[in-house]
Design an enzyme around this catalytic site. Structure first.
Site, PDB file in Angstrom:
ATOM      1  N   SER A   4      -3.828  -3.494  12.952  1.00 19.11           N
ATOM      2  CA  SER A   4      -3.561  -4.046  14.278  1.00 19.11           C
ATOM      3  C   SER A   4      -3.164  -5.505  14.142  1.00 19.11           C
ATOM      4  O   SER A   4      -3.643  -6.212  13.247  1.00 19.11           O
ATOM      5  CB  SER A   4      -4.802  -3.951  15.168  1.00 19.11           C
ATOM      6  N   TYR A  45     -13.353  -5.339  16.983  1.00 19.86           N
ATOM      7  CA  TYR A  45     -12.132  -4.615  16.636  1.00 19.86           C
ATOM      8  C   TYR A  45     -11.279  -5.433  15.675  1.00 19.86           C
ATOM      9  O   TYR A  45     -10.803  -4.920  14.642  1.00 19.86           O
ATOM     10  CB  TYR A  45     -11.350  -4.288  17.898  1.00 19.86           C
TER      11      TYR A  45
END
Length: 251
Positions: free
Chosen positions: A149, A163
């Site tokens: 990501s 995350y």
């Protein structure tokens, strides 16, 4: 399993890829593109057999063989079984794409131990174990692709620390595993998407769109195109890289 350096295309068979988390969203886009580019594709899913069957239909429509495997990437036994099933049923393993992941938001004062443990189990441990199991079955010259990501670089909003931490770990993992795998000619690279139009991002679509330099969210097929390149023969000189594809979010 025997390892060799022969180009799979020279062996007269379709190449075989396994996509962890391949039933929906980015994963489904990856499965579709790999199938169109000549791969037989096995995929894992957790809770949506209907979506998995739809993805298999796309593989078959492209002339390939497909296999759907129910496997939770928080479960080490399930990860190893999925790799074994893909290699056995489809006859080989040329590429693995580790897309399975979980997203849990929360600032540090509210993040639960359960969410922290789940994020680490799936997004870090699960990625490592999937790669470990896959390369044991993979032919020399194979391809490993992780889906990280752009939050590994910058998030820009509170509540993303867990995350982002897991995705930064994936980027570091890939850079270092490249050294382990290089003697076998296996490349490993990390794709770092920004906001992609999926059911995961739908609740935040308006907020995300305003921050994108290109004025739009990405599409799953755009991630699939980059993954297919990394899974193919033309990417053989690239390894250990993290490639950000995010519409200019981190600029």
């Amino acid at each position: 399993m025997k390892h060799d350096n022969m180009n799979p295309d020279q062996q007269g068979t379709r190449r075989v890829a396994l996509v962890f988390g391949g039933s929906r969203g980015i994963g489904a886009g990856i499965v579709e593109r790999l199938a169109k580019d000549g791969f037989d594709v096995a995929l894992t899913y957790v809770s949506r057999p209907d979506a998995a069957q739809a993805a298999l239909g796309v593989v078959e429509a492209a002339g390939g063989r497909g296999l759907a495997i129910q496997a939770d990437s928080a479960d080490p036994v399930a990860i190893r079984a999925a790799v074994a099933a893909a290699a056995e049923r489809l006859g080989r393993l040329d590429a693995v794409v580790v897309n399975a992941g979980v997203l849990r938001h929360g600032t540090i004062d509210v993040v639960s131990l359960e969410d922290l443990d789940l994020s680490l189990s799936v997004n870090v441990r699960g990625v490592f174990l999937a790669i470990q199991a896959a390369v044991a079955q993979m032919r020399d010259g194979g391809r490993v692709i992780t889906i990280g990501s752009n939050t590994a670089i910058r998030t820009g909003s509170p509540g993303s620390s867990v995350y982002a931490m897991t995705k930064a770990a994936v980027a570091s993992m890939v850079q270092n595993l490249a050294l382990d795998l290089a003697p076998r000619g296996i490349t490993i690279n990390n794709v770092q998407p920004g906001p992609i139009a999926t059911d995961m991002t739908a609740p935040f679509a308006d907020y995300l769109q305003d921050k994108l330099k290109l004025g739009r969210m990405g599409q799953p097929h755009e991630i699939g195109a980059l993954v297919s390149y990394l899974a193919g023969p033309e990417s053989g000189y690239m390894t250990g890289a993290s490639l950000t594809i995010d519409g200019g979010w981190v600029l």
